[in-house]
Design a protein around this motif. Structure first.
Motif, short mmCIF file in Angstrom:
data_model
loop_
_atom_site.label_atom_id
_atom_site.label_comp_id
_atom_site.label_asym_id
_atom_site.label_seq_id
_atom_site.Cartn_x
_atom_site.Cartn_y
_atom_site.Cartn_z
N ALA A 213 -1.75 2.45 8.91
CA ALA A 213 -1.95 1.19 8.22
C ALA A 213 -2.00 0.02 9.19
O ALA A 213 -2.78 -0.93 9.01
CB ALA A 213 -0.85 0.97 7.19
N HIS A 214 -1.19 0.08 10.24
CA HIS A 214 -1.19 -0.99 11.23
C HIS A 214 -2.48 -0.98 12.04
O HIS A 214 -3.00 -2.05 12.41
CB HIS A 214 0.00 -0.84 12.16
N ALA A 215 -3.02 0.19 12.30
CA ALA A 215 -4.28 0.27 13.05
C ALA A 215 -5.46 -0.20 12.20
O ALA A 215 -6.45 -0.73 12.74
CB ALA A 215 -4.52 1.70 13.52
N GLU A 216 -5.38 -0.04 10.88
CA GLU A 216 -6.48 -0.43 10.00
C GLU A 216 -6.46 -1.92 9.70
O GLU A 216 -7.50 -2.58 9.69
CB GLU A 216 -6.42 0.38 8.71
N GLU A 217 -5.29 -2.47 9.42
CA GLU A 217 -5.17 -3.90 9.12
C GLU A 217 -3.76 -4.36 9.50
O GLU A 217 -2.90 -3.56 9.87
CB GLU A 217 -5.45 -4.18 7.65
N ASN B 18 -8.55 6.22 -5.84
CA ASN B 18 -9.03 7.49 -6.38
C ASN B 18 -10.33 7.97 -5.75
O ASN B 18 -10.84 9.03 -6.12
CB ASN B 18 -9.23 7.37 -7.90
N HIS B 19 -10.87 7.23 -4.80
CA HIS B 19 -12.08 7.68 -4.10
C HIS B 19 -11.65 8.48 -2.87
O HIS B 19 -11.46 7.95 -1.78
CB HIS B 19 -12.94 6.48 -3.69
N ILE B 20 -11.49 9.76 -3.08
CA ILE B 20 -10.89 10.60 -2.04
C ILE B 20 -11.77 10.67 -0.80
O ILE B 20 -11.27 10.64 0.33
CB ILE B 20 -10.63 12.01 -2.61
N LEU B 21 -13.08 10.75 -0.98
CA LEU B 21 -13.96 10.93 0.17
C LEU B 21 -14.06 9.69 1.04
O LEU B 21 -14.43 9.79 2.21
CB LEU B 21 -15.37 11.33 -0.33
N THR B 22 -13.77 8.53 0.49
CA THR B 22 -13.86 7.29 1.27
C THR B 22 -12.51 6.83 1.81
O THR B 22 -12.46 5.82 2.51
CB THR B 22 -14.44 6.18 0.39
N LEU B 23 -11.44 7.53 1.51
CA LEU B 23 -10.12 7.14 2.00
C LEU B 23 -9.98 7.47 3.48
O LEU B 23 -10.57 8.42 3.98
CB LEU B 23 -9.02 7.86 1.21
N PRO B 24 -9.17 6.69 4.19
CA PRO B 24 -8.91 7.03 5.60
C PRO B 24 -8.21 8.38 5.73
O PRO B 24 -7.56 8.87 4.80
CB PRO B 24 -8.00 5.88 6.06
N ALA B 25 -8.34 8.98 6.89
CA ALA B 25 -7.80 10.32 7.11
C ALA B 25 -6.27 10.34 7.03
O ALA B 25 -5.68 11.32 6.57
CB ALA B 25 -8.26 10.85 8.46
N TYR B 26 -5.63 9.25 7.47
CA TYR B 26 -4.17 9.25 7.47
C TYR B 26 -3.61 9.25 6.05
O TYR B 26 -2.56 9.85 5.78
CB TYR B 26 -3.62 8.08 8.29
N ARG C 15 0.84 -1.19 0.00
CA ARG C 15 0.00 0.00 0.00
C ARG C 15 0.88 1.24 0.00
O ARG C 15 1.90 1.29 0.68
CB ARG C 15 -0.92 0.01 1.21
N GLY C 16 0.45 2.22 -0.77
CA GLY C 16 1.14 3.50 -0.83
C GLY C 16 0.14 4.63 -0.76
O GLY C 16 -1.02 4.46 -0.37
N LEU C 17 0.58 5.80 -1.18
CA LEU C 17 -0.29 6.96 -1.13
C LEU C 17 -1.34 6.95 -2.22
O LEU C 17 -2.41 7.55 -2.06
CB LEU C 17 0.55 8.24 -1.26
N TRP C 18 -1.04 6.28 -3.33
CA TRP C 18 -1.91 6.40 -4.50
C TRP C 18 -2.53 5.08 -4.95
O TRP C 18 -3.47 5.10 -5.75
CB TRP C 18 -1.12 6.99 -5.68
N ALA C 19 -2.03 3.95 -4.50
CA ALA C 19 -2.55 2.67 -4.98
C ALA C 19 -2.33 1.60 -3.92
O ALA C 19 -1.50 1.74 -3.01
CB ALA C 19 -1.88 2.26 -6.29
N CYS D 167 -1.34 12.33 4.70
CA CYS D 167 0.02 12.05 4.24
C CYS D 167 0.20 12.44 2.78
O CYS D 167 1.27 12.93 2.38
CB CYS D 167 0.33 10.56 4.42
N ARG D 168 -0.82 12.26 1.97
CA ARG D 168 -0.76 12.75 0.59
C ARG D 168 -0.51 14.24 0.54
O ARG D 168 0.38 14.73 -0.18
CB ARG D 168 -2.08 12.44 -0.12
N ALA D 169 -1.31 14.99 1.28
CA ALA D 169 -1.19 16.45 1.27
C ALA D 169 0.18 16.90 1.75
O ALA D 169 0.80 17.81 1.17
CB ALA D 169 -2.30 17.07 2.12
N LEU D 170 0.68 16.28 2.81
CA LEU D 170 1.98 16.68 3.35
C LEU D 170 3.12 16.37 2.38
O LEU D 170 4.04 17.18 2.20
CB LEU D 170 2.22 15.98 4.69
#
Length: 225
Positions: free
Chosen positions: A145-149, A69-77, A50-54, A81-84
């Motif tokens: 990522a560790h907290a999600e899965e 590419n579903h920005i609204l359904t992506l986790p906040a982290y 897993r990365g920032l885009w795929a 991280c993408r924006a930063l």
């Protein structure tokens, strides 16, 4: 000479770190995940990357990626991280330009040492912000990522981001330290030191302190002779 070498080393480290942050942002091998138990994933030799885009599935016979590419359904982290990381990549361009203009071997018109000093300080501060954004992203992403899965291991992109952020942090400290003890700024301040002496007519006349010191020294030598 030592001052120039430190400044050059800081500039090279900052540029290399910025390139590393760009590579980490563009690639997707940040963390390795496992949809099953660790034993099952090792036996099947199938992992997820897993990365920032795929998000990809890696196995000996399959390498398939799904774009996030579903920005609204992506986790906040992921969104943060993408924006930063994008901000760090864009901010690195003016930072490297200012650091380059602060080098003693680069002259633009009739620049004075004080202008180069300002360029170096602003460039070093921007490089520090780039390093800070990279560090926050590369530390927060694996935690999220560790907290999600389940998290199996870190990927090459994450290591590249860590190294790039560390180099930018080191380079910014070296540039700011060189700007703090710039020896070329001291003679300029002494040369432009003036004080005002009120004459009998009431007008204020500026007097150069450096020239006064030279004249006083010559008078002292003449009196001694």
């Amino acid at each position: 000479m030592a001052h120039v070498c430190r400044q050059l080393s800081g500039s090279v480290a900052s540029f290399a770190g910025w390139v590393g942050i760009i590579i980490a942002t563009a690639t997707n091998d940040w963390v390795r995940t496992c949809d099953y138990t660790v034993t099952t994933c090792v036996r099947m030799d199938e992992l997820g990357a897993r990365g920032l885009w795929a998000e990809c599935v890696i196995s000996p016979s399959l390498y398939h990626c799904v774009t996030l590419n579903h920005i609204l359904t992506l986790p906040a982290y992921i969104q943060t991280c993408r924006a930063l990381m994008v901000f760090a990549c864009l901010m690195g361009l003016p930072a490297m330009g200012l650091v380059l203009m602060s080098m003693p071997c680069v002259r633009l018109g009739d620049e004075i040492p004080a202008t180069k000093l300002r360029h170096g300080m602003v460039g070093g501060a921007l490089t520090f912000i780039v390093a800070l954004c990279g560090l926050v992203s590369t530390i927060w992403f694996p935690i999220g990522a560790h907290a999600e899965e389940g998290l199996m291991s870190f990927g090459i992109s994450l290591y590249t981001g860590w190294v790039g952020s560390a180099l930018c942090l080191l380079g910014s400290f070296m540039i700011l330290c060189c700007c703090g003890d710039n020896p070329s700024a001291t003679p300029q301040r002494q040369q432009n030191s003036y004080y005002y002496s009120r004459q009998a007519g009431g007008a204020d006349t500026p007097i150069n302190l450096a020239a006064t010191a030279v004249v006083t020294g010559n008078h002292a030598k003449s009196a001694h002779v």
